[in-house]
Design a protein around this motif. Sequence first.
Motif, mmCIF file in Angstrom:
data_model
loop_
_atom_site.group_PDB
_atom_site.id
_atom_site.type_symbol
_atom_site.label_atom_id
_atom_site.label_comp_id
_atom_site.label_asym_id
_atom_site.label_seq_id
_atom_site.Cartn_x
_atom_site.Cartn_y
_atom_site.Cartn_z
ATOM 1 N N TYR A 240 0.824 -1.209 0.000
ATOM 2 C CA TYR A 240 0.000 0.000 0.000
ATOM 3 C C TYR A 240 0.859 1.260 0.000
ATOM 4 O O TYR A 240 0.521 2.240 -0.671
ATOM 5 C CB TYR A 240 -0.968 -0.012 1.182
ATOM 6 N N THR A 241 1.975 1.228 0.703
ATOM 7 C CA THR A 241 2.885 2.376 0.691
ATOM 8 C C THR A 241 3.393 2.635 -0.727
ATOM 9 O O THR A 241 3.438 3.779 -1.184
ATOM 10 C CB THR A 241 4.059 2.148 1.658
ATOM 11 N N ALA A 242 3.748 1.580 -1.438
ATOM 12 C CA ALA A 242 4.238 1.722 -2.815
ATOM 13 C C ALA A 242 3.163 2.298 -3.737
ATOM 14 O O ALA A 242 3.487 2.946 -4.738
ATOM 15 C CB ALA A 242 4.724 0.372 -3.352
ATOM 16 N N LEU A 243 1.905 2.093 -3.393
ATOM 17 C CA LEU A 243 0.804 2.627 -4.204
ATOM 18 C C LEU A 243 0.451 4.068 -3.839
ATOM 19 O O LEU A 243 -0.431 4.662 -4.453
ATOM 20 C CB LEU A 243 -0.444 1.748 -4.055
ATOM 21 N N GLY A 244 1.116 4.628 -2.817
ATOM 22 C CA GLY A 244 0.876 6.018 -2.447
ATOM 23 C C GLY A 244 -0.029 6.223 -1.245
ATOM 24 O O GLY A 244 -0.339 7.357 -0.884
ATOM 25 N N TRP A 245 -0.466 5.148 -0.618
ATOM 26 C CA TRP A 245 -1.239 5.264 0.611
ATOM 27 C C TRP A 245 -0.265 5.610 1.737
ATOM 28 O O TRP A 245 0.880 5.154 1.732
ATOM 29 C CB TRP A 245 -1.968 3.964 0.914
ATOM 30 N N THR A 246 -0.712 6.417 2.699
ATOM 31 C CA THR A 246 0.182 6.831 3.781
ATOM 32 C C THR A 246 -0.311 6.304 5.122
ATOM 33 O O THR A 246 -1.512 6.233 5.382
ATOM 34 C CB THR A 246 0.318 8.367 3.848
ATOM 35 N N HIS A 247 0.647 5.952 5.955
ATOM 36 C CA HIS A 247 0.347 5.441 7.289
ATOM 37 C C HIS A 247 -0.233 6.563 8.146
ATOM 38 O O HIS A 247 0.285 7.672 8.157
ATOM 39 C CB HIS A 247 1.628 4.898 7.936
ATOM 40 N N TRP A 248 -1.330 6.271 8.839
ATOM 41 C CA TRP A 248 -1.941 7.249 9.745
ATOM 42 C C TRP A 248 -1.157 7.271 11.041
ATOM 43 O O TRP A 248 -1.012 6.256 11.710
ATOM 44 C CB TRP A 248 -3.399 6.876 10.020
ATOM 45 N N ARG A 249 -0.641 8.437 11.404
ATOM 46 C CA ARG A 249 0.195 8.567 12.600
ATOM 47 C C ARG A 249 -0.578 9.088 13.805
ATOM 48 O O ARG A 249 -0.093 9.021 14.926
ATOM 49 C CB ARG A 249 1.380 9.476 12.307
ATOM 50 N N GLY A 250 -1.765 9.644 13.576
ATOM 51 C CA GLY A 250 -2.546 10.189 14.682
ATOM 52 C C GLY A 250 -3.278 9.099 15.444
ATOM 53 O O GLY A 250 -3.163 7.915 15.148
ATOM 54 N N THR A 251 -4.033 9.516 16.426
ATOM 55 C CA THR A 251 -4.823 8.575 17.214
ATOM 56 C C THR A 251 -6.001 8.077 16.384
ATOM 57 O O THR A 251 -6.442 8.744 15.443
ATOM 58 C CB THR A 251 -5.352 9.228 18.502
ATOM 59 N N ILE A 252 -6.488 6.900 16.735
ATOM 60 C CA ILE A 252 -7.671 6.359 16.073
ATOM 61 C C ILE A 252 -8.664 5.896 17.122
ATOM 62 O O ILE A 252 -8.288 5.504 18.230
ATOM 63 C CB ILE A 252 -7.339 5.223 15.081
ATOM 64 N N SER A 253 -9.935 5.976 16.740
ATOM 65 C CA SER A 253 -11.008 5.605 17.654
ATOM 66 C C SER A 253 -12.223 5.205 16.819
ATOM 67 O O SER A 253 -12.212 5.288 15.595
ATOM 68 C CB SER A 253 -11.348 6.781 18.575
ATOM 69 N N ALA A 254 -13.267 4.774 17.532
ATOM 70 C CA ALA A 254 -14.515 4.389 16.870
ATOM 71 C C ALA A 254 -15.681 5.032 17.608
ATOM 72 O O ALA A 254 -15.657 5.161 18.841
ATOM 73 C CB ALA A 254 -14.668 2.874 16.863
ATOM 74 N N LEU A 255 -16.681 5.417 16.847
ATOM 75 C CA LEU A 255 -17.902 5.966 17.422
ATOM 76 C C LEU A 255 -18.825 4.796 17.729
ATOM 77 O O LEU A 255 -19.499 4.272 16.851
ATOM 78 C CB LEU A 255 -18.560 6.938 16.450
ATOM 79 N N SER A 256 -18.824 4.348 18.978
ATOM 80 C CA SER A 256 -19.594 3.175 19.406
ATOM 81 C C SER A 256 -20.965 3.613 19.919
ATOM 82 O O SER A 256 -21.189 4.803 20.146
ATOM 83 C CB SER A 256 -18.834 2.425 20.498
ATOM 84 N N PRO A 257 -21.862 2.654 20.132
ATOM 85 C CA PRO A 257 -23.150 3.011 20.737
ATOM 86 C C PRO A 257 -22.994 3.662 22.116
ATOM 87 O O PRO A 257 -23.877 4.381 22.560
ATOM 88 C CB PRO A 257 -23.868 1.664 20.844
ATOM 89 N N GLY B 285 -6.663 13.143 15.280
ATOM 90 C CA GLY B 285 -7.412 11.913 15.436
ATOM 91 C C GLY B 285 -8.253 11.573 14.216
ATOM 92 O O GLY B 285 -8.616 12.431 13.412
ATOM 93 N N LEU B 286 -8.566 10.290 14.102
ATOM 94 C CA LEU B 286 -9.454 9.776 13.061
ATOM 95 C C LEU B 286 -10.398 8.790 13.745
ATOM 96 O O LEU B 286 -9.945 7.866 14.431
ATOM 97 C CB LEU B 286 -8.645 9.079 11.966
ATOM 98 N N THR B 287 -11.694 9.011 13.578
ATOM 99 C CA THR B 287 -12.702 8.174 14.221
ATOM 100 C C THR B 287 -13.556 7.517 13.154
ATOM 101 O O THR B 287 -14.090 8.198 12.274
ATOM 102 C CB THR B 287 -13.594 9.021 15.156
ATOM 103 N N CYS B 288 -13.681 6.191 13.243
ATOM 104 C CA CYS B 288 -14.507 5.457 12.285
ATOM 105 C C CYS B 288 -15.909 5.242 12.835
ATOM 106 O O CYS B 288 -16.133 5.299 14.047
ATOM 107 C CB CYS B 288 -13.867 4.117 11.925
ATOM 108 N N ASP B 289 -16.847 4.977 11.929
ATOM 109 C CA ASP B 289 -18.207 4.627 12.327
ATOM 110 C C ASP B 289 -18.226 3.222 12.913
ATOM 111 O O ASP B 289 -17.268 2.461 12.778
ATOM 112 C CB ASP B 289 -19.168 4.774 11.160
ATOM 113 N N TRP B 290 -19.298 2.875 13.565
ATOM 114 C CA TRP B 290 -19.437 1.594 14.255
ATOM 115 C C TRP B 290 -19.906 0.515 13.288
ATOM 116 O O TRP B 290 -20.687 0.784 12.376
ATOM 117 C CB TRP B 290 -20.440 1.730 15.389
#
Length: 176
Positions: A121-138, A165-170
């Motif tokens: 994925y790095t070779a394809l130009g995608w970049t590693h996320w260095r910030g915090t990650i979380s999820a929006l849970s119920p 930060g980056l937060t994903c949906d549940w």
Amino acid sequence: MPSIQTAHTSDLPPDTLAAARHLLDAVFDDMTDEDWEHSLGGIHALAWDGPTLVGHSAVVQRRMVHRARALRTGYVEGVGVHPHHRRRGHGAAMMRALEHVVRNAYDIGVLAATDEGMPFYTALGWTHWRGTISALSPAGIIPTPEEADCIYVLPVTTDLDHAAGLTCDWRDGDLW
């Protein structure tokens, strides 16, 4: 050169979907029904060697929150090439097809890479996320630090602060 087919889940016949699931079971030793479910409902890129399905990938819509903004996200799922057909360009061809979808329909592309997939994925130009990650849970926002090393992004229409930060949906199963 591989033959790449793109189609929405609703346009793929049941036998093709069954072959894709069987292929992913052969690629991943820990593929679950929830993992397969995460690959459905979007655009699939399928790699064919003649009549044989040798690769599968999909992009589905999700929402990510970044700097207090909900981003329409093309989330890449179920990327795999049959072990006997690797290193022949199938994976890159499928990703080019999905990146076309992401770049033309979403604010951002996101995926969770395996250890083996990270250099690809790095070779394809995608970049590693260095910030915090979380999820929006119920129950509210929950941190998901166990996934921090594997999240990769493809910015499209949005400037991203990789230290924020980056937060994903549940969803059921793996959140990322």
